[in-house]
Write an enzyme that holds these catalytic residues in place. Structure first.
Site, PDB file in Angstrom:
ATOM      1  N   THR A   1      -0.907  -3.988   0.705  1.00 20.46           N
ATOM      2  CA  THR A   1      -1.393  -2.725   1.245  1.00 20.46           C
ATOM      3  C   THR A   1      -0.562  -2.375   2.467  1.00 20.46           C
ATOM      4  O   THR A   1      -0.288  -3.237   3.315  1.00 20.46           O
ATOM      5  CB  THR A   1      -2.897  -2.789   1.591  1.00 20.46           C
ATOM      6  OG1 THR A   1      -3.316  -1.527   2.106  1.00 20.46           O
ATOM      7  CG2 THR A   1      -3.243  -3.891   2.555  1.00 20.46           C
ATOM      8  N   GLU A   2      -0.133  -1.111   2.540  1.00 18.89           N
ATOM      9  CA  GLU A   2       0.887  -0.733   3.519  1.00 18.89           C
ATOM     10  C   GLU A   2       0.418  -0.810   4.963  1.00 18.89           C
ATOM     11  O   GLU A   2       1.240  -0.776   5.879  1.00 18.89           O
ATOM     12  CB  GLU A   2       1.432   0.672   3.230  1.00 18.89           C
ATOM     13  CG  GLU A   2       0.415   1.774   3.192  1.00 18.89           C
ATOM     14  CD  GLU A   2      -0.004   2.128   1.785  1.00 18.89           C
ATOM     15  OE1 GLU A   2      -0.236   3.312   1.523  1.00 18.89           O
ATOM     16  OE2 GLU A   2      -0.096   1.219   0.936  1.00 18.89           O
ATOM     17  N   ASN A   3      -0.894  -0.932   5.207  1.00 20.67           N
ATOM     18  CA  ASN A   3      -1.351  -1.066   6.579  1.00 20.67           C
ATOM     19  C   ASN A   3      -1.303  -2.506   7.079  1.00 20.67           C
ATOM     20  O   ASN A   3      -1.751  -2.780   8.190  1.00 20.67           O
ATOM     21  CB  ASN A   3      -2.770  -0.500   6.737  1.00 20.67           C
ATOM     22  CG  ASN A   3      -3.762  -1.137   5.785  1.00 20.67           C
ATOM     23  OD1 ASN A   3      -3.602  -1.068   4.577  1.00 20.67           O
ATOM     24  ND2 ASN A   3      -4.805  -1.747   6.323  1.00 20.67           N
TER      25      ASN A   3
END
Length: 447
Positions: free
Chosen positions: A281-283
């Site tokens: 997940t990009e966060n």
């Protein structure tokens, strides 16, 4: 060893001046210095340039500053989640600049590292590149992005010691680590301040030399607004589940996979441990597990949809700049995301529609151009019956020539040797139906 002063919320906000550039850490309300932001909202400080992934929910965090009229300009990657931000932008009340999420994170990291700017393939060929310098580097069009610095940064950490060393928890690193390096004055809101020696040097994420002041403030579920909710069960249509199941067939053992919002999130529910698929997940997390069945949101990391998830054995956490470095550096094997249009050249449009402000690109541009393989899942047609698989995209582009596979509720298309090929029909669909509902030129290669 230096001592970092501990100050009150009021003392901290008094350090922010009219016209300052304010960096605010956090991804949604995760790792958000909400107490500092709420204290600032009680002051008369105005004409601020706000820089963050988004301004937050209406009336919470940066959203409260916006409501108060304290923000002159906002720079970020995703403002559409706040209707008040959309209205302020549309009316011209607030200036705004939209940057892809990974570009924003890297620009802040570069500013903090004393780098004037950088070239990135993200956003090349899109409206976000208009007016910017571009160059052909390594055979690829790239866009120049200046580094970003602020006058003041508000960041949120889990623990600090009296020297200002910071330790983050789970997915709370997000934009905080880079922002802690990229301002003239850095104020860290932390859950707990401990004495020197209590933090293991191996576990410190931000060295104290970057931090000027500490504010101790406990976080509660009420501080997080709707981000405190734990995901609940939802009814899914058969056609959407068919698309998710078909997308799953494209994933291979050992793949690192990023799943976008919407239909792609359903794929996560279908993955089993024996599949050996590592969700990103990009966060800032690798090794995303299923949604928790109970418990508070403070007990879990969150995914890119700001939904609490669990961490599988072997998971890791990192900040947003490193996460998007993984994406641009081709370390993500597959990205599965939704779409509004895909054309016969492999161009993707999935972030903006005519008549609405361009306020919500998020991480889509980075993922579309950075993943080794891009799968788009979407309904075959819009609600009015118009096709989404088109000869040429009419909506603002997300990326050019990046799509590998399109999975709709009617068909599967693959780009083979540069040509759009119909390779499968989905359950209940006929070739004649697909031909009628598709405006793109395609080659029939049904398996």
């Amino acid at each position: 060893m230096k001592h970092t002063p501990q100050i009150s919320l009021d003392e901290a906000t008094a350090l922010v001046k009219d016209g300052d550039i304010l960096l605010q850490g956090g991804f949604g309300m995760t790792g958000n210095p909400v107490h500092l932001m709420h204290a600032l909202a009680k002051t008369g400080t105005k004409d601020l340039t706000f820089i963050g992934n988004n301004v937050g929910e209406p009336g919470i965090g940066g959203g409260l500053l916006l409501r108060n009229g304290q923000i002159k300009k906002m720079i970020g990657s995703y403002f559409t989640s706040n209707p008040e931000a959309v209205k302020a932008a549309q009316s011209g009340q607030v200036e705004y600049e939209l940057l892809p999420q990974g570009t924003l994170a890297e620009a802040i990291r570069a500013g903090g590292a004393g780098i004037g700017g950088f070239f990135t393939p993200t956003s090349a060929g899109t409206v976000l590149a208009e007016g910017k310098e571009t160059k052909l580097l390594n055979g690829e069009e790239q866009v120049f992005i200046p580094g970003i610095r602020g006058n003041v940064a508000f960041v949120r950490a889990w623990k600090a010691d009296t020297a200002g060393n910071l330790q983050y928890r789970m997915t709370e690193q997000n934009f905080n680590r880079a922002m802690a390096t990229a301002a003239d004055l850095v104020i860290a809101e932390v859950e707990e301040i401990v004495e020197l020696g209590e933090l293991d040097p191996n576990q410190i994420h931000t060295p104290g030399c970057f931090v000027d002041y500490l504010v101790e403030a406990k976080l509660t579920l009420e501080d997080l607004g709707s981000s405190a909710s734990v995901s609940s069960g939802r009814k899914v249509s058969e056609s959407r589940m068919n698309m998710a199941q078909r997308a799953l067939k494209e994933l291979r053992k050992g793949d690192v996979v990023n799943l976008g919002i919407g239909i792609p999130t359903l794929v996560a529910d279908l993955i089993h441990p024996e599949d050996d698929i590592n969700l990103h997940t990009e966060n800032g997390m690798l090794g995303v597990g299923p949604a928790p069945k109970d418990g508070g949101a403070l007990d879990y990391p969150v995914n890119a949809g700001k939904i609490p998830v669990t961490a599988l054995p072997g998971s890791s956490y990192f900040d947003s700049a490193e996460s998007f470095g993984m994406i641009r550096g081709k370390h993500i094997d597959v990205a599965v995301m939704g779409g509004l249009q895909v054309d016969e050249h492999g161009d993707l449009a999935n972030w903006a529609v005519p008549g609405k402000p361009l306020l919500g690109v998020g991480g889509a541009m980075d993922l579309a151009s950075g993943a080794k393989k891009l799968i788009i899942t979407m309904t075959h047609c819009n609600r009015d019956g118009s096709p989404k698989v088109v000869s040429k995209c009419s909506l603002p582009l997300t990326s050019k020539g990046s799509v590998d596979i399109i999975i709709t509720d009617k068909a599967v298309f693959e780009f083979i040797n540069g040509k759009l090929c119909l390779t499968e029909l989905m359950p209940g669909a006929t070739f004649e139906e697909v031909r009628t509902l598709t405006s793109a030129n395609f080659v029939e290669k049904l398996k």
